[in-house]
Motif scaffolding. Structure first.
Motif, PDB file in Angstrom:
ATOM      1  N   ALA A  59      25.203  10.404  33.319  1.00 30.43           N
ATOM      2  CA  ALA A  59      25.864   9.491  34.246  1.00 30.43           C
ATOM      3  C   ALA A  59      25.258   9.635  35.635  1.00 30.43           C
ATOM      4  CB  ALA A  59      27.362   9.789  34.293  1.00 30.43           C
ATOM      5  N   GLY A  60      25.103   8.514  36.327  1.00 34.97           N
ATOM      6  CA  GLY A  60      24.582   8.524  37.681  1.00 34.97           C
ATOM      7  C   GLY A  60      23.076   8.583  37.788  1.00 34.97           C
ATOM      8  N   ALA A 178      20.364 -11.287  38.634  1.00 36.39           N
ATOM      9  CA  ALA A 178      21.541 -11.720  39.393  1.00 36.39           C
ATOM     10  C   ALA A 178      22.738 -11.912  38.464  1.00 36.39           C
ATOM     11  CB  ALA A 178      21.240 -13.016  40.143  1.00 36.39           C
ATOM     12  N   ALA A 179      22.504 -12.464  37.265  1.00 36.06           N
ATOM     13  CA  ALA A 179      23.590 -12.652  36.301  1.00 36.06           C
ATOM     14  C   ALA A 179      24.174 -11.319  35.866  1.00 36.06           C
ATOM     15  CB  ALA A 179      23.071 -13.426  35.087  1.00 36.06           C
ATOM     16  N   ALA A 180      23.312 -10.331  35.707  1.00 38.07           N
ATOM     17  CA  ALA A 180      23.786  -8.997  35.300  1.00 38.07           C
ATOM     18  C   ALA A 180      24.589  -8.317  36.403  1.00 38.07           C
ATOM     19  CB  ALA A 180      22.597  -8.127  34.901  1.00 38.07           C
ATOM     20  N   LEU A 181      24.420  -8.781  37.645  1.00 30.44           N
ATOM     21  CA  LEU A 181      25.065  -8.126  38.791  1.00 30.44           C
ATOM     22  C   LEU A 181      26.260  -8.907  39.330  1.00 30.44           C
ATOM     23  CD1 LEU A 181      21.849  -7.042  40.742  1.00 30.44           C
ATOM     24  CD2 LEU A 181      23.379  -5.597  39.395  1.00 30.44           C
ATOM     25  N   LEU A 182      26.729  -9.897  38.589  1.00 32.15           N
ATOM     26  CA  LEU A 182      27.853 -10.694  39.072  1.00 32.15           C
ATOM     27  C   LEU A 182      29.116  -9.862  39.268  1.00 32.15           C
ATOM     28  CD1 LEU A 182      27.310 -13.960  37.015  1.00 32.15           C
ATOM     29  CD2 LEU A 182      27.379 -13.785  39.510  1.00 32.15           C
ATOM     30  N   GLN A 183      29.284  -8.841  38.435  1.00 34.67           N
ATOM     31  CA  GLN A 183      30.436  -7.957  38.534  1.00 34.67           C
ATOM     32  C   GLN A 183      29.960  -6.523  38.756  1.00 34.67           C
ATOM     33  OE1 GLN A 183      33.548  -8.813  38.610  1.00 34.67           O
ATOM     34  NE2 GLN A 183      34.097 -10.343  37.073  1.00 34.67           N
ATOM     35  N   PRO A 184      30.778  -5.679  39.392  1.00 34.11           N
ATOM     36  CA  PRO A 184      30.410  -4.253  39.478  1.00 34.11           C
ATOM     37  C   PRO A 184      30.275  -3.672  38.074  1.00 34.11           C
ATOM     38  CG  PRO A 184      32.239  -4.769  40.938  1.00 34.11           C
ATOM     39  CD  PRO A 184      32.051  -5.972  40.065  1.00 34.11           C
ATOM     40  N   ARG A 185      29.241  -2.882  37.851  1.00 37.03           N
ATOM     41  CA  ARG A 185      28.974  -2.334  36.517  1.00 37.03           C
ATOM     42  C   ARG A 185      28.867  -0.819  36.587  1.00 37.03           C
ATOM     43  NH1 ARG A 185      29.996  -7.034  33.706  1.00 37.03           N
ATOM     44  NH2 ARG A 185      28.638  -8.723  34.445  1.00 37.03           N
ATOM     45  N   ARG A 186      29.361  -0.158  35.557  1.00 37.46           N
ATOM     46  CA  ARG A 186      29.141   1.278  35.439  1.00 37.46           C
ATOM     47  C   ARG A 186      27.763   1.582  34.878  1.00 37.46           C
ATOM     48  NH1 ARG A 186      34.060   3.646  32.174  1.00 37.46           N
ATOM     49  NH2 ARG A 186      32.584   5.377  32.036  1.00 37.46           N
ATOM     50  N   LEU A 187      27.232   0.644  34.093  1.00 36.32           N
ATOM     51  CA  LEU A 187      25.911   0.812  33.485  1.00 36.32           C
ATOM     52  C   LEU A 187      25.142  -0.488  33.597  1.00 36.32           C
ATOM     53  CD1 LEU A 187      23.807   2.297  31.674  1.00 36.32           C
ATOM     54  CD2 LEU A 187      25.120   1.485  29.686  1.00 36.32           C
ATOM     55  N   VAL A 209      17.233  -1.234  42.546  1.00 39.86           N
ATOM     56  CA  VAL A 209      17.651  -0.235  41.555  1.00 39.86           C
ATOM     57  C   VAL A 209      18.124   1.038  42.251  1.00 39.86           C
ATOM     58  CG1 VAL A 209      16.783   1.319  39.763  1.00 39.86           C
ATOM     59  CG2 VAL A 209      16.267  -1.125  39.652  1.00 39.86           C
ATOM     60  N   ARG A 210      17.370   1.487  43.257  1.00 44.04           N
ATOM     61  CA  ARG A 210      17.777   2.682  44.003  1.00 44.04           C
ATOM     62  C   ARG A 210      19.124   2.471  44.691  1.00 44.04           C
ATOM     63  NH1 ARG A 210      12.294   2.194  45.881  1.00 44.04           N
ATOM     64  NH2 ARG A 210      10.898   3.558  44.695  1.00 44.04           N
ATOM     65  N   GLU A 211      19.327   1.280  45.239  1.00 42.02           N
ATOM     66  CA  GLU A 211      20.583   0.956  45.923  1.00 42.02           C
ATOM     67  C   GLU A 211      21.756   0.989  44.948  1.00 42.02           C
ATOM     68  OE1 GLU A 211      22.600  -3.061  47.757  1.00 42.02           O
ATOM     69  OE2 GLU A 211      20.453  -2.746  48.103  1.00 42.02           O
ATOM     70  N   LEU A 212      21.559   0.402  43.770  1.00 42.29           N
ATOM     71  CA  LEU A 212      22.614   0.406  42.753  1.00 42.29           C
ATOM     72  C   LEU A 212      22.962   1.823  42.325  1.00 42.29           C
ATOM     73  CD1 LEU A 212      21.268  -2.576  40.627  1.00 42.29           C
ATOM     74  CD2 LEU A 212      23.422  -2.551  41.898  1.00 42.29           C
ATOM     75  N   ALA A 213      21.928   2.653  42.146  1.00 43.81           N
ATOM     76  CA  ALA A 213      22.159   4.038  41.744  1.00 43.81           C
ATOM     77  C   ALA A 213      22.930   4.798  42.817  1.00 43.81           C
ATOM     78  CB  ALA A 213      20.835   4.728  41.452  1.00 43.81           C
ATOM     79  N   THR A 218      24.905   3.794  36.822  1.00 43.95           N
ATOM     80  CA  THR A 218      23.832   4.373  36.014  1.00 43.95           C
ATOM     81  C   THR A 218      22.896   3.237  35.602  1.00 43.95           C
ATOM     82  OG1 THR A 218      25.308   6.084  35.154  1.00 43.95           O
ATOM     83  CG2 THR A 218      23.274   5.684  33.929  1.00 43.95           C
ATOM     84  N   VAL A 219      21.604   3.422  35.822  1.00 45.68           N
ATOM     85  CA  VAL A 219      20.621   2.383  35.498  1.00 45.68           C
ATOM     86  C   VAL A 219      19.721   2.889  34.376  1.00 45.68           C
ATOM     87  CG1 VAL A 219      18.777   0.903  36.366  1.00 45.68           C
ATOM     88  CG2 VAL A 219      20.662   1.562  37.887  1.00 45.68           C
ATOM     89  N   PHE A 220      19.668   2.125  33.300  1.00 44.98           N
ATOM     90  CA  PHE A 220      18.804   2.424  32.155  1.00 44.98           C
ATOM     91  C   PHE A 220      17.692   1.388  32.173  1.00 44.98           C
ATOM     92  CE2 PHE A 220      17.622   2.148  27.632  1.00 44.98           C
ATOM     93  CZ  PHE A 220      17.462   3.478  27.317  1.00 44.98           C
ATOM     94  N   LEU A 221      16.484   1.840  32.488  1.00 45.12           N
ATOM     95  CA  LEU A 221      15.372   0.935  32.789  1.00 45.12           C
ATOM     96  C   LEU A 221      14.248   1.141  31.785  1.00 45.12           C
ATOM     97  CD1 LEU A 221      14.013   0.373  36.398  1.00 45.12           C
ATOM     98  CD2 LEU A 221      12.479   0.576  34.458  1.00 45.12           C
TER      99      LEU A 221
END
Length: 339
Positions: A59-60, A178-187, A209-213, A218-221
């Motif tokens: 996580a994170g 942008a579509a993936a970021l419409l709502q706050p996401r845990r992953l 990506v760094r900002e989201l982290a 958690t970002v799985f790239l």
């Protein structure tokens, strides 16, 4: 692309049974966001796409899923998101089994997989409005505010009214994100997110990506670009031919490989000759820079041999190993490293 939202989770939850499987309404906070055990996918005809994958995503983290094209990355992601079922093994996302728990899990997950699926006759803005309206958890009263913020975050505000069919590949990638970021996401699950982007666009996506982290997502790239993974990821896993080669913190993966001996000199040809005599392998000359694999001997002796041979040494040392060095050491081969 398969863009997953809470609304689409209903169809993704269908695993071929005759009833609805009961799952928890809420997803507990877990230290491990993704965990697979012996996850395997074999397609008809015997093609083994993923072979016994044991993956752990903390996580994170910004977790890089690395491997050449065709190594099984996208197939793994599709299993994690409940889009296809594994042949055997298990996958848990946010502590829940997939694909059984898609209804509980997917509202907490944003995903961009295999490129964006868009309505070409609609504008970028209207595509996002359509995605958002399909999400039963989204408040319609704040929809346009949410869409505007998401467009701004990926740099598409100026072309929001343009039809999606006129977008470049890079612009379509941004709209999918942008579509993936419409709502706050845990992953957030991103499959080749910089595909089609110019260098400036790549830098912007890495910064995002760094900002989201930093906000706790958690970002799985997934990527086949070593340089991309090394620049932005805290952890990584390396896939090759459907199998997991290694995983762990990026710094530890690189530390496991030997660095390159680097000699800077105006006498590169002489330096290369002496280095080979001293047991240095894979000697490469690039103008006044000569590199090679360090020999199993005291490096001070190698430097002394260069000086004794009349080579004018302006720089001598071992560079820190890169993720590319680690991959080559593990697999004996390389792939795209351009960022």
């Amino acid at each position: 692309m398969e863009e997953l939202s809470a609304a689409e989770s209903d169809s993704a939850d269908d695993t071929g049974g005759t009833g609805t499987v009961s799952v928890e309404e809420t997803v507990p906070v877990e230290e491990t966001v993704i965990a697979t055990r012996a996850l395997t996918k074999r397609y008809r005809g015997g093609q083994l796409a993923v072979d016994g994958l044991d993956l752990t995503v903390p996580a994170g983290s910004v977790f890089g899923f690395l491997g050449p094209n065709g190594s099984g990355k996208t197939t793994t992601i599709r299993m994690l998101m409940g889009l296809i079922e594994p042949t055997s093994g298990t996958a848990r996302v946010l502590g829940q089994p997939m694909p059984r728990a898609t209804r509980a899990v997917l509202p907490h997950v944003g995903a961009l997989i295999e490129g964006p699926a868009l309505y070409g006759f609609l504008s970028g803005r209207d595509n996002l409005i359509r995605y958002d309206s399909a999400d039963p958890t989204a408040d319609p009263r704040t929809r346009r505010t949410r869409v505007a913020a998401s467009l701004d975050r990926v740099g598409l505000t100026a072309v929001a009214g343009k039809k999606a069919k006129a977008y470049s590949l890079g612009m379509k990638q941004r709209l999918g994100l942008a579509a993936a970021l419409l709502q706050p996401r845990r992953l957030l699950v991103l499959d080749e997110p910089t595909n089609g982007l110019d260098p400036q666009g790549m830098r912007e996506i890495r910064s995002l990506v760094r900002e989201l982290a930093s906000d706790g997502t958690t970002v799985f790239l997934s990527s086949h670009l070593l340089d991309e993974i090394e620049q932005v990821c805290t952890h990584a896993a390396v896939m090759a031919q459907g199998r997991l080669i290694t995983q762990g913190p990026v710094a530890d993966l690189a530390a496991g490989a030997r660095g390159r001996l680097v000699v800077t000199t105006p006498d590169p040809a002489d330096a290369a000759r002496v280095l080979k005599e001293q047991g240095v392998a894979d000697v490469v000359v690039a103008e006044e820079r000569v590199t090679g694999e360090p020999p199993d001997r005291e490096l001070a002796e190698v430097n002394a041999a260069l000086v004794a041979a009349g080579v004018r040494v302006r720089g001598f040392g071992v560079e820190r190993a890169s993720l590319e060095d680690a991959f080559v050491a593990l697999t004996g081969e390389g792939f795209d490293v351009a960022g």
